[in-house]
Scaffold this motif. Structure first.
Motif, PDB file in Angstrom:
ATOM      1  N   ALA A  12       0.831  -1.210   0.000  1.00  0.00           N
ATOM      2  CA  ALA A  12       0.000   0.000   0.000  1.00  0.00           C
ATOM      3  C   ALA A  12       0.864   1.259   0.000  1.00  0.00           C
ATOM      4  N   LEU A  13       1.963   1.241   0.740  1.00  0.00           N
ATOM      5  CA  LEU A  13       2.873   2.388   0.743  1.00  0.00           C
ATOM      6  C   LEU A  13       3.512   2.580  -0.629  1.00  0.00           C
ATOM      7  N   LEU A  14       3.775   1.479  -1.310  1.00  0.00           N
ATOM      8  CA  LEU A  14       4.317   1.575  -2.668  1.00  0.00           C
ATOM      9  C   LEU A  14       3.302   2.210  -3.613  1.00  0.00           C
ATOM     10  N   GLU A  15       2.016   2.014  -3.343  1.00  0.00           N
ATOM     11  CA  GLU A  15       0.976   2.680  -4.150  1.00  0.00           C
ATOM     12  C   GLU A  15       1.116   4.192  -4.056  1.00  0.00           C
ATOM     13  N   LEU A  16       1.417   4.653  -2.870  1.00  0.00           N
ATOM     14  CA  LEU A  16       1.628   6.079  -2.665  1.00  0.00           C
ATOM     15  C   LEU A  16       2.753   6.595  -3.563  1.00  0.00           C
ATOM     16  N   VAL A  17       3.836   5.827  -3.662  1.00  0.00           N
ATOM     17  CA  VAL A  17       4.985   6.230  -4.487  1.00  0.00           C
ATOM     18  C   VAL A  17       4.617   6.229  -5.966  1.00  0.00           C
ATOM     19  N   TRP A  18       4.005   5.134  -6.434  1.00  0.00           N
ATOM     20  CA  TRP A  18       3.763   5.071  -7.878  1.00  0.00           C
ATOM     21  C   TRP A  18       2.700   6.064  -8.334  1.00  0.00           C
ATOM     22  N   GLY A  71      -3.288   7.162   1.527  1.00  0.00           N
ATOM     23  CA  GLY A  71      -1.942   7.738   1.469  1.00  0.00           C
ATOM     24  C   GLY A  71      -1.777   8.729   0.332  1.00  0.00           C
ATOM     25  N   VAL A  72      -2.307   8.388  -0.825  1.00  0.00           N
ATOM     26  CA  VAL A  72      -2.207   9.281  -1.977  1.00  0.00           C
ATOM     27  C   VAL A  72      -3.007  10.561  -1.719  1.00  0.00           C
ATOM     28  N   ALA A  73      -4.180  10.432  -1.138  1.00  0.00           N
ATOM     29  CA  ALA A  73      -5.001  11.616  -0.855  1.00  0.00           C
ATOM     30  C   ALA A  73      -4.314  12.525   0.163  1.00  0.00           C
ATOM     31  N   ILE A  74      -3.713  11.939   1.184  1.00  0.00           N
ATOM     32  CA  ILE A  74      -3.000  12.744   2.186  1.00  0.00           C
ATOM     33  C   ILE A  74      -1.787  13.418   1.554  1.00  0.00           C
ATOM     34  N   THR A  75      -1.075  12.694   0.702  1.00  0.00           N
ATOM     35  CA  THR A  75       0.058  13.303  -0.008  1.00  0.00           C
ATOM     36  C   THR A  75      -0.430  14.456  -0.884  1.00  0.00           C
ATOM     37  N   GLY A  76      -1.538  14.268  -1.556  1.00  0.00           N
ATOM     38  CA  GLY A  76      -2.100  15.335  -2.372  1.00  0.00           C
ATOM     39  C   GLY A  76      -2.409  16.571  -1.555  1.00  0.00           C
ATOM     40  N   ILE A  77      -2.939  16.369  -0.370  1.00  0.00           N
ATOM     41  CA  ILE A  77      -3.274  17.499   0.498  1.00  0.00           C
ATOM     42  C   ILE A  77      -2.009  18.174   1.018  1.00  0.00           C
ATOM     43  N   LEU A  78      -1.082  17.372   1.555  1.00  0.00           N
ATOM     44  CA  LEU A  78       0.101  17.941   2.217  1.00  0.00           C
ATOM     45  C   LEU A  78       1.178  18.430   1.259  1.00  0.00           C
ATOM     46  N   VAL A  79       1.328  17.752   0.123  1.00  0.00           N
ATOM     47  CA  VAL A  79       2.442  18.065  -0.778  1.00  0.00           C
ATOM     48  C   VAL A  79       1.984  18.819  -2.030  1.00  0.00           C
ATOM     49  N   LEU A  80       0.842  18.448  -2.557  1.00  0.00           N
ATOM     50  CA  LEU A  80       0.410  19.006  -3.831  1.00  0.00           C
ATOM     51  C   LEU A  80      -0.639  20.111  -3.698  1.00  0.00           C
ATOM     52  N   GLY A  81      -1.000  20.452  -2.474  1.00  0.00           N
ATOM     53  CA  GLY A  81      -1.925  21.544  -2.258  1.00  0.00           C
ATOM     54  C   GLY A  81      -3.365  21.252  -2.638  1.00  0.00           C
ATOM     55  N   GLU A  82      -3.747  19.994  -2.630  1.00  0.00           N
ATOM     56  CA  GLU A  82      -5.133  19.646  -2.954  1.00  0.00           C
ATOM     57  C   GLU A  82      -6.053  19.973  -1.785  1.00  0.00           C
ATOM     58  N   SER A  83      -7.331  20.004  -2.056  1.00  0.00           N
ATOM     59  CA  SER A  83      -8.335  20.394  -1.073  1.00  0.00           C
ATOM     60  C   SER A  83      -8.323  19.498   0.168  1.00  0.00           C
ATOM     61  N   PRO A  86     -13.608  19.808   4.841  1.00  0.00           N
ATOM     62  CA  PRO A  86     -14.122  18.916   5.889  1.00  0.00           C
ATOM     63  C   PRO A  86     -14.807  17.666   5.319  1.00  0.00           C
ATOM     64  N   ALA A  87     -15.547  17.819   4.244  1.00  0.00           N
ATOM     65  CA  ALA A  87     -16.223  16.660   3.656  1.00  0.00           C
ATOM     66  C   ALA A  87     -15.207  15.650   3.123  1.00  0.00           C
ATOM     67  N   ARG A  88     -14.160  16.138   2.477  1.00  0.00           N
ATOM     68  CA  ARG A  88     -13.129  15.232   1.943  1.00  0.00           C
ATOM     69  C   ARG A  88     -12.408  14.515   3.077  1.00  0.00           C
ATOM     70  N   VAL A  89     -12.047  15.246   4.113  1.00  0.00           N
ATOM     71  CA  VAL A  89     -11.364  14.637   5.264  1.00  0.00           C
ATOM     72  C   VAL A  89     -12.283  13.607   5.929  1.00  0.00           C
ATOM     73  N   ALA A  90     -13.566  13.916   6.039  1.00  0.00           N
ATOM     74  CA  ALA A  90     -14.516  12.963   6.633  1.00  0.00           C
ATOM     75  C   ALA A  90     -14.577  11.677   5.813  1.00  0.00           C
ATOM     76  N   CYS A  91     -14.584  11.797   4.505  1.00  0.00           N
ATOM     77  CA  CYS A  91     -14.608  10.608   3.643  1.00  0.00           C
ATOM     78  C   CYS A  91     -13.324   9.795   3.786  1.00  0.00           C
ATOM     79  N   LEU A  92     -12.193  10.476   3.904  1.00  0.00           N
ATOM     80  CA  LEU A  92     -10.925   9.771   4.109  1.00  0.00           C
ATOM     81  C   LEU A  92     -10.927   9.035   5.449  1.00  0.00           C
ATOM     82  N   LEU A  93     -11.521   9.641   6.460  1.00  0.00           N
ATOM     83  CA  LEU A  93     -11.617   8.970   7.757  1.00  0.00           C
ATOM     84  C   LEU A  93     -12.514   7.734   7.673  1.00  0.00           C
ATOM     85  N   LEU A  94     -13.533   7.788   6.828  1.00  0.00           N
ATOM     86  CA  LEU A  94     -14.378   6.606   6.625  1.00  0.00           C
ATOM     87  C   LEU A  94     -13.586   5.468   5.981  1.00  0.00           C
TER      88      LEU A  94
END
Length: 107
Positions: A12-18, A71-83, A86-94
């Motif tokens: 799964a972590l490798l998915e984040l990289v690719w 992992g990819v969504a969190i990277t998008g938020i933290l590194v790529l400046g993606e949204s 609250p709704a997106r974060v709630a869905c990620l928590l689900l």
């Protein structure tokens, strides 16, 4: 069985990289990010296949995709400046809750 879960997390972590490398490849137009993305994607699937020796395919695949997506969504938020709405974060928590639930049920 514990080793299989560790391998599954590695896959799964490798998915984040690719996925991140493919984003950086600009639609496979940039050679090295494309090569890295495709090579790591293959490695991720290979590691997943080893984990599948000891884990049910439905659980393993759902966890692999769920953790990779998270992992990819969190990277998008933290590194790529993606949204990080609250709704997106709630869905990620689900997604995270579902992955934890699958691990608990499988144990």
């Amino acid at each position: 069985m514990k080793a299989a879960w560790i391998l599954l997390i590695v896959a799964a972590l490798l998915e984040l990289v690719w996925a991140t490398a493919l984003k950086q490849s600009n639609g496979l137009a940039r050679l090295w990010p494309a090569v890295i993305g495709l090579a790591v994607a293959l490695l991720s699937v290979l590691v997943l296949s080893v984990a599948l020796r000891d884990l049910p395919v439905g659980t393993a695949y759902a966890v692999w995709v769920g953790l990779g997506s998270l992992g990819v969504a969190i990277t998008g938020i933290l590194v790529l400046g993606e949204s990080a709405s609250p709704a997106r974060v709630a869905c990620l928590l689900l997604i995270l809750a579902g992955v934890i639930g699958l691990k608990v049920v499988e144990s």
